[in-house]
Design a protein around this motif. Structure first.
Motif, PDB file in Angstrom:
ATOM      1  N   GLN A 593       0.825  -1.205   0.000  1.00 44.89           N
ATOM      2  CA  GLN A 593       0.000   0.000   0.000  1.00 44.89           C
ATOM      3  C   GLN A 593       0.861   1.258   0.000  1.00 44.89           C
ATOM      4  OE1 GLN A 593      -2.267  -0.878   3.538  1.00 44.89           O
ATOM      5  NE2 GLN A 593      -4.016  -1.644   2.375  1.00 44.89           N
ATOM      6  N   GLU A 594       1.961   1.213   0.739  1.00 47.07           N
ATOM      7  CA  GLU A 594       2.861   2.358   0.792  1.00 47.07           C
ATOM      8  C   GLU A 594       3.477   2.630  -0.574  1.00 47.07           C
ATOM      9  OE1 GLU A 594       7.095   3.559   2.967  1.00 47.07           O
ATOM     10  OE2 GLU A 594       5.854   1.946   3.800  1.00 47.07           O
ATOM     11  N   ALA A 596       2.228   1.798  -3.488  1.00 45.36           N
ATOM     12  CA  ALA A 596       1.181   2.262  -4.391  1.00 45.36           C
ATOM     13  C   ALA A 596       0.844   3.731  -4.135  1.00 45.36           C
ATOM     14  CB  ALA A 596      -0.064   1.392  -4.227  1.00 45.36           C
ATOM     15  N   ALA A 597       0.747   4.102  -2.855  1.00 46.05           N
ATOM     16  CA  ALA A 597       0.385   5.482  -2.504  1.00 46.05           C
ATOM     17  C   ALA A 597       1.418   6.475  -3.003  1.00 46.05           C
ATOM     18  CB  ALA A 597       0.229   5.591  -0.988  1.00 46.05           C
ATOM     19  N   LYS A 598       2.677   6.060  -3.015  1.00 40.31           N
ATOM     20  CA  LYS A 598       3.762   6.923  -3.476  1.00 40.31           C
ATOM     21  C   LYS A 598       3.541   7.362  -4.921  1.00 40.31           C
ATOM     22  CE  LYS A 598       8.811   6.744  -4.081  1.00 40.31           C
ATOM     23  NZ  LYS A 598      10.013   5.885  -3.884  1.00 40.31           N
ATOM     24  N   GLY A 600       0.431   7.541  -6.385  1.00 38.80           N
ATOM     25  CA  GLY A 600      -0.911   8.072  -6.619  1.00 38.80           C
ATOM     26  C   GLY A 600      -2.026   7.050  -6.598  1.00 38.80           C
ATOM     27  N   PHE A 601      -1.811   5.874  -5.990  1.00 41.07           N
ATOM     28  CA  PHE A 601      -2.842   4.839  -5.941  1.00 41.07           C
ATOM     29  C   PHE A 601      -3.248   4.575  -4.484  1.00 41.07           C
ATOM     30  CE2 PHE A 601      -0.695   4.056  -9.932  1.00 41.07           C
ATOM     31  CZ  PHE A 601      -1.732   3.707 -10.801  1.00 41.07           C
ATOM     32  N   ASP A 602      -4.553   4.533  -4.240  1.00 36.15           N
ATOM     33  CA  ASP A 602      -5.080   4.201  -2.919  1.00 36.15           C
ATOM     34  C   ASP A 602      -5.901   2.920  -3.018  1.00 36.15           C
ATOM     35  OD1 ASP A 602      -4.009   6.518  -1.743  1.00 36.15           O
ATOM     36  OD2 ASP A 602      -5.713   7.705  -2.472  1.00 36.15           O
ATOM     37  N   PHE A 643      -6.468  -1.203  -6.378  1.00 37.86           N
ATOM     38  CA  PHE A 643      -6.038   0.172  -6.137  1.00 37.86           C
ATOM     39  C   PHE A 643      -6.742   1.083  -7.146  1.00 37.86           C
ATOM     40  CE2 PHE A 643      -2.353  -2.409  -4.811  1.00 37.86           C
ATOM     41  CZ  PHE A 643      -2.162  -1.926  -3.512  1.00 37.86           C
ATOM     42  N   ARG A 645      -6.548   5.042  -8.934  1.00 38.00           N
ATOM     43  CA  ARG A 645      -5.697   6.214  -9.157  1.00 38.00           C
ATOM     44  C   ARG A 645      -6.409   7.474  -8.664  1.00 38.00           C
ATOM     45  NH1 ARG A 645      -2.086   8.207 -13.159  1.00 38.00           N
ATOM     46  NH2 ARG A 645      -1.262  10.124 -12.261  1.00 38.00           N
ATOM     47  N   ARG A 646      -5.705   8.249  -7.846  1.00 40.42           N
ATOM     48  CA  ARG A 646      -6.258   9.507  -7.342  1.00 40.42           C
ATOM     49  C   ARG A 646      -6.434  10.520  -8.470  1.00 40.42           C
ATOM     50  NH1 ARG A 646      -2.557   8.495  -2.971  1.00 40.42           N
ATOM     51  NH2 ARG A 646      -1.007   9.862  -3.918  1.00 40.42           N
TER      52      ARG A 646
END
Length: 646
Positions: A593-594, A596-598, A600-602, A643, A645-646
């Motif tokens: 998760q970390e 992916a978040a880097k 732009g994915f949550d 995931f 994309r933001r």
């Protein structure tokens, strides 16, 4: 000019010979030299090349010289290749150079050709011999050059390698308007049109060739000219004769009917050597010496020409067969599948007969208290195979019906291209030991339908990208639902074998190292943005750095709202022969998760996707295979994650 030299080596004795070291040393004065052997060498042998190369590797493969050049190109990457003004392709099949290369490079560079070699043959068609080729910037920067070297595959014979790649490269240059020529003007030498120019070794040396084919001394009946004179010429050119096998070991007539035996003694006497006693000639050798001068003209005029005519006729037959197959009413894919279905049905009938026979045997054996456990197992296996066979038949028939009823136009899917400097994940254990990509053929239409429901795409075309697509089954599921489907696979084994969907979806499946930068474009769009990207039990096969590279590629190929669906295994995936783990990254879910978040994915917290919507990792076996014949995850073996994309 800034030159890059790619040197292909091979040694049955697994050693680096002195003549090779000398050859590489001379080349290194004019180019950055990289060496790739087609068989395994010990490190001590490769260390001989450290002072004369910028990189050296040894790896057994069956693609001959063109395969070694391909490996070097992929090791360096296209971006690095294109920094050079010229790429020189060289192999170790020649002794030399026996002349200064500076003069040759200067002379040929001044002509301004797109490509050049030392000698050329005619044979099937005019072509430069591939033992020394220089390809200048116009060729190196062309798309056809990339396509050519990316398509090199294992062929059934060395002759096929020559026809498809050595002759094929010159044919490609001619068809695309590139200028090329040879250093040696063959037309001025009087060598027969259909003869191999390398066999006229003395003529070549006397007319400025810097190289001598090793087969001149290593193979019986290869040379057409006096070997004693050849050695004399080499002595005059001050090339070390210690690196060359003695011609006295050759006992059959060479080329022109005994020229060797007549000339060796004077040459050796002049050098102060004693000739070894001649071995007695067999009756076959004596007759061959007597008849060779009579047979050679006949061979040149008749036999070789007949062989050439036969080759051309066979080539026309193959082309006619290919053309006729394209004219069928249905696409070739469906014709091929129907023939496979007929074959499978017949196999099913044969298997059913075997089952009936086994059941009769079992009925007889059941009267005996000591029932054979082996027979029970055999019957169970056969029954499972029949069930699996009917499952395959069911899928194939439905695929055909769906395609026909939906009027799917595969041509509308054309136009995609994959731009990358890393077309194959050569360093990946899964390419070196491609078990997964050879066996896997995951199909899961339920995932495609779940994505349609999520995006509310009733009648709307979505775009799907499947990473680690193997045989392309998930891409086919997307296409059969009327969507855009693209697949990327790190290993090239499925492409080379044209396995499963690679024959049908030729414009939708590509090879690429997904951990390195790539761009999937279409038409004027350099980087296409996909609605859905998936990776089924792929991420754990990557290194930690590779995971970073993958997510960077995902970010470039998605838009806000796009989803990335994946299953990430948490179990040991086995090891390669050298102990390298196939599952290289086994980390807890927060770690993924970390990463992916880097980029732009949550995590998508939604009930839109149920565990059974995932193509792999949900505890069920692949819907395309029966449980007894497929891997089945246990609960907790995989993370199932979507995931967004933001």
């Amino acid at each position: 000019m800034k030159r890059l030299c790619l040197f292909a080596g091979y040694s049955p004795e697994n050693r680096v010979d002195d003549y090779v070291v000398y050859y590489l040393k001379e080349l290194s004065r004019f180019a950055d030299v990289y060496y790739q052997a087609a068989n395994h060498f010990g490190e001590s042998e490769l260390q001989k090349l450290d002072a004369v190369t910028r990189g050296r590797w040894a790896e057994a493969h069956e693609k001959y010289d063109f395969g070694s050049w391909q490996k070097l190109i992929f090791r360096l990457g296209w971006q690095e290749i294109e920094k050079y003004d010229a790429v020189i392709l060289v192999n170790d099949s020649n002794y030399g150079p026996v002349r200064e290369l500076a003069e040759i490079f200067g002379r040929m560079d001044a002509v301004g050709l797109d490509a050049w070699g030392i000698t050329e043959n005619y044979g099937v068609t005019r072509h430069l011999q591939s033992y020394f080729l220089t390809l200048n910037r116009p060729v190196v920067e062309s798309a056809v050059f990339r396509d050519f070297f990316e398509s090199i595959a294992v062929e059934e014979s060395k002759q096929k390698i020559c026809e498809k790649y050595e002759i094929g490269l010159s044919k490609l240059l001619a068809e695309n308007g590139f200028s090329f020529a040879a250093l040696i003007d063959r037309s001025a030498l009087g060598i027969p049109f259909d003869a191999d120019i390398s066999t006229y070794q003395n003529t070549l040396l006397q007319n400025g060739s810097p190289f001598l084919k090793r087969k001149v001394f290593a193979s019986r009946n290869f040379a057409h000219e006096d070997l004693g004179q050849t050695r004399t010429l080499l002595e005059e050119l001050k090339y070390p004769l210690d690196w060359i096998a003695l011609p006295a070991t050759l006992q059959e007539p060479v080329g022109g009917g005994g020229a060797q035996s007549q000339s060796e003694a004077p040459a050796k006497d002049a050098a102060g050597e004693q000739s070894p006693p001649a071995a007695p000639l067999s009756i076959r050798a004596v007759i061959k010496r007597m008849l060779w001068p009579l047979y050679l003209p006949f061979k040149s005029r008749v036999v070789d020409k007949l062989a050439g005519i036969e080759h051309r006729v066979n080539h026309l037959v193959e082309k006619t067969a290919r053309i006729s197959s394209d004219v069928d009413g249905l696409p070739g894919f469906f014709v091929d599948v129907r023939s496979q279905v007929a074959s499978l049905v017949q196999g099913s009938r044969n298997t059913a007969t075997q089952i009936a026979a086994l059941q009769v045997q079992m009925a007889a054996l059941s009267q005996n208290a000591a029932l054979s456990q082996n027979a029970v197992t055999r019957l169970s296996d056969v029954q499972t195979s029949v069930a699996e066979l009917h499952g395959h038949l069911d899928w194939v028939q439905r695929d055909i019906l769906i395609a026909l009823m939906s009027n799917i136009d595969l041509k509308s899917l054309k136009g995609f291209k994959c731009v990358t400097d890393y077309p194959v994940a050569y360093d990946s254990p899964d390419h070196i030991h491609p078990v997964g990509t050879v066996l896997d053929h995951t199909r899961h239409p339920r995932f495609i339908r779940a994505c349609e429901d999520f995006f509310g795409s009733s009648g709307k075309q979505l775009s799907f990208l499947d990473l680690g697509c193997s045989a392309g089954g998930m891409v086919l599921d997307a296409v059969l639902r009327g969507h855009i489907g693209i697949g990327l696979e790190g290993s090239d084994i499925s492409r080379l074998q044209q396995r499963a969907e690679w024959r049908l979806l030729r414009d939708s499946l590509f090879t690429c190292d997904v951990t390195r930068p790539f761009a999937l474009g279409r038409g004027e769009i350099e980087t296409f943005k996909f609605d859905v990207i998936s990776a089924w039990e792929v991420l754990e096969h990557l290194t930690a750095d590779g995971v970073e590279g993958l997510f960077a590629n995902l970010a470039r190929h998605t838009h806000p709202g796009s989803i990335f669906a994946c299953s990430i295994s948490q179990v040991d995936g086995g090891f390669t022969e050298d102990g390298t783990p196939l599952h290289q990254t086994l980390e807890p879910l927060p770690w993924w998760q970390e990463r992916a978040a880097k980029y732009g994915f949550d995590v998508l917290h939604s009930e839109a996707f149920l565990p059974l919507d995932f193509a792999r990792g949900n505890g069920n076996s692949s819907v395309y295979y029966r449980p007894a014949h497929s891997y089945q995850e246990k609960e907790g073996d995989c993370f199932l994650v979507v995931f967004q994309r933001r």
